[in-house]
Design an enzyme around this catalytic site. Structure first.
Site, short mmCIF file in Angstrom:
data_model
loop_
_atom_site.label_atom_id
_atom_site.label_comp_id
_atom_site.label_asym_id
_atom_site.label_seq_id
_atom_site.Cartn_x
_atom_site.Cartn_y
_atom_site.Cartn_z
N HIS A 161 72.06 62.34 51.04
CA HIS A 161 70.96 62.24 52.01
C HIS A 161 71.37 61.54 53.31
O HIS A 161 70.65 61.62 54.30
CB HIS A 161 69.76 61.51 51.40
CG HIS A 161 69.11 62.24 50.28
ND1 HIS A 161 68.57 63.50 50.43
CD2 HIS A 161 68.93 61.91 48.97
CE1 HIS A 161 68.08 63.91 49.26
NE2 HIS A 161 68.29 62.96 48.35
N ASP A 195 72.48 68.72 43.23
CA ASP A 195 71.45 67.71 43.03
C ASP A 195 70.07 68.38 43.15
O ASP A 195 69.91 69.37 43.87
CB ASP A 195 71.60 66.60 44.08
CG ASP A 195 70.69 65.41 43.86
OD1 ASP A 195 71.16 64.41 43.28
OD2 ASP A 195 69.50 65.47 44.26
N1 Q9C Z 1 59.11 57.28 43.53
C1 Q9C Z 1 69.05 61.23 45.14
O1 Q9C Z 1 68.77 61.85 44.13
N2 Q9C Z 1 62.13 59.36 46.63
N3 Q9C Z 1 68.09 60.71 45.91
C2 Q9C Z 1 61.90 58.84 45.31
C3 Q9C Z 1 60.33 57.98 43.65
C4 Q9C Z 1 63.51 59.38 47.03
C5 Q9C Z 1 66.69 60.89 45.61
C6 Q9C Z 1 60.48 58.63 45.01
C7 Q9C Z 1 64.35 60.29 46.18
C8 Q9C Z 1 65.81 60.22 46.60
C9 Q9C Z 1 70.45 60.98 45.52
ZN ZN Z 2 68.52 63.85 43.84
#
Ligand code: Q9C
Ligand code: ZN
Length: 340
Positions: A161, A195
């Protein structure tokens, strides 16, 4: 196969993040590495090496110097602003239609400038952990460049990201982008991002670059994070037009649709004739993940690994997401087995 890991990741650790006065649990935790290492060992997947130190140059080949300085200094710098050092967070979403070319001087506004997220803290040890996470990916790239058929970088924090100058989505430095850019000196390279979430940072970094093909399978961004990016209409621009392939998928899909869509991505990769393949390996696609909403079974994960390995391209796999601590280790092994 060889894996690369370091205990430096544990310097980046928090149980929670406070957003708008509310406590959010932070599921990108150090235990993720521990369960993966245990599974690699019990599966006899091969030696785990420490990363070499390739310094800042391959990181600065991807990331803005002001952004890197922000990651490195803002936690300590918060003491000057607030009297006590504390996790640095953006106070609101960092996306504005007119982001200036120069970062603001004000501490609070600068934190906003360098992230697109508001639940993604810079902690005391974030810089050191992120630096060594990137070195793990670079070390895997060098091993494969030296003739290994494949190598696995157990990166934490994850990377896909992170853009050239914004962190977000648990990511600070874009590990796989650093490895990919390093390898472009040898010829064209392809990135396959499996992912659950779209790798908006990797996409942005290579959006104009015709030497790097980015292909991603991910949850439809109308339905899940990162929301602002990941549509099929995003195909690259300028010389890079046609080297960005987004394959958004509906929530709750299973093995059959996933594997069929993967064939589309793999066909594009074969057409591109990359010298190296880099895989953003997120296990949040697995059934039972607390964040991801796909239902890929262990058998599906094994089939994914077999399909990618069948391309027979020298391959670097770098860890991204995957948050179910009970199954994460076994699921990583399911994908890697085809390379071992
Ligand atoms: N309450 C990767 O998998 N939002 N990043 C999460 C959870 C962010 C995921 C919300 C998700 C980022 C590397
Ligand atoms: Zn992810």
């Amino acid at each position: 196969m060889r894996s690369i890991a370091t205990d430096k990741h544990a310097l980046h650790a928090t149980a929670d993040v406070w957003v708008n006065g509310a406590r959010l649990a932070y599921c990108e935790v150090p235990a993720r590495v521990n369960v993966i290492l245990a599974a690699l060992q019990s599966a006899g997947l091969g030696p785990v090496l420490s990363p070499s130190d390739y310094g800042l140059a391959p990181i600065l080949a991807v990331h803005d110097a002001g952004f890197v300085a922000h990651l490195r200094t803002s936690y300590a710098g918060s003491a000057a602003r607030f009297g006590v050092a504390a996790p640095v967070l953006a106070a609101r979403e960092g996306i504005t239609p007119t982001r200036p070319a120069t970062p603001p001087d004000d501490f609070v506004e600068r934190a906003l400038y360098y992230t697109f997220d508001c639940e993604d803290p810079i902690l005391a040890g974030t810089w050191e952990a992120a630096y060594w996470s990137a070195q793990c990916a670079l070390t895997a790239a060098v091993l494969v460049q030296q003739g290994e058929r494949a190598a696995y970088a157990l990166c934490r924090p994850p990377g896909h990201h992170a853009t050239a100058d914004q962190h977000g989505g648990f990511c600070y430095l874009n590990n796989i982008a650093c490895a990919a850019r390093y390898l472009t000196h040898t010829g064209p390279v392809a990135i396959l991002d499996i992912d659950y979430h779209h790798g908006n940072g990797t996409q942005a970094i290579f959006y104009t670059d015709p030497r790097v093909l980015y292909c991603s399978l991910h949850a439809d961004p109308d339905a899940d994070y990162p929301y602002f990016w990941g549509r099929a209409s995003e195909q690259g621009t300028g010389l890079g037009f046609g080297t960005n392939l987004n394959l958004p998928l509906p929530l709750h899909i299973g093995d059959t649709l996933y594997l069929r869509t993967l064939e589309t991505a793999l066909a594009r990769i074969v057409d591109f004739r990359p010298r190296y393949l880099l895989v953003s390996l997120g296990l949040d696609i697995a059934a039972g993940d607390p964040i991801g909403k796909f239902d890929i079974t262990p058998g599906g994960l094994q089939a994914i690994g077999e399909s990618i390995a069948a391309l027979d391209i020298p391959t670097i796999l770098a860890q991204e997401g995957g948050y179910n601590l009970a199954t994460l280790g076994a699921n990583v092994v399911k994908v890697l087995q085809a390379f071992a």
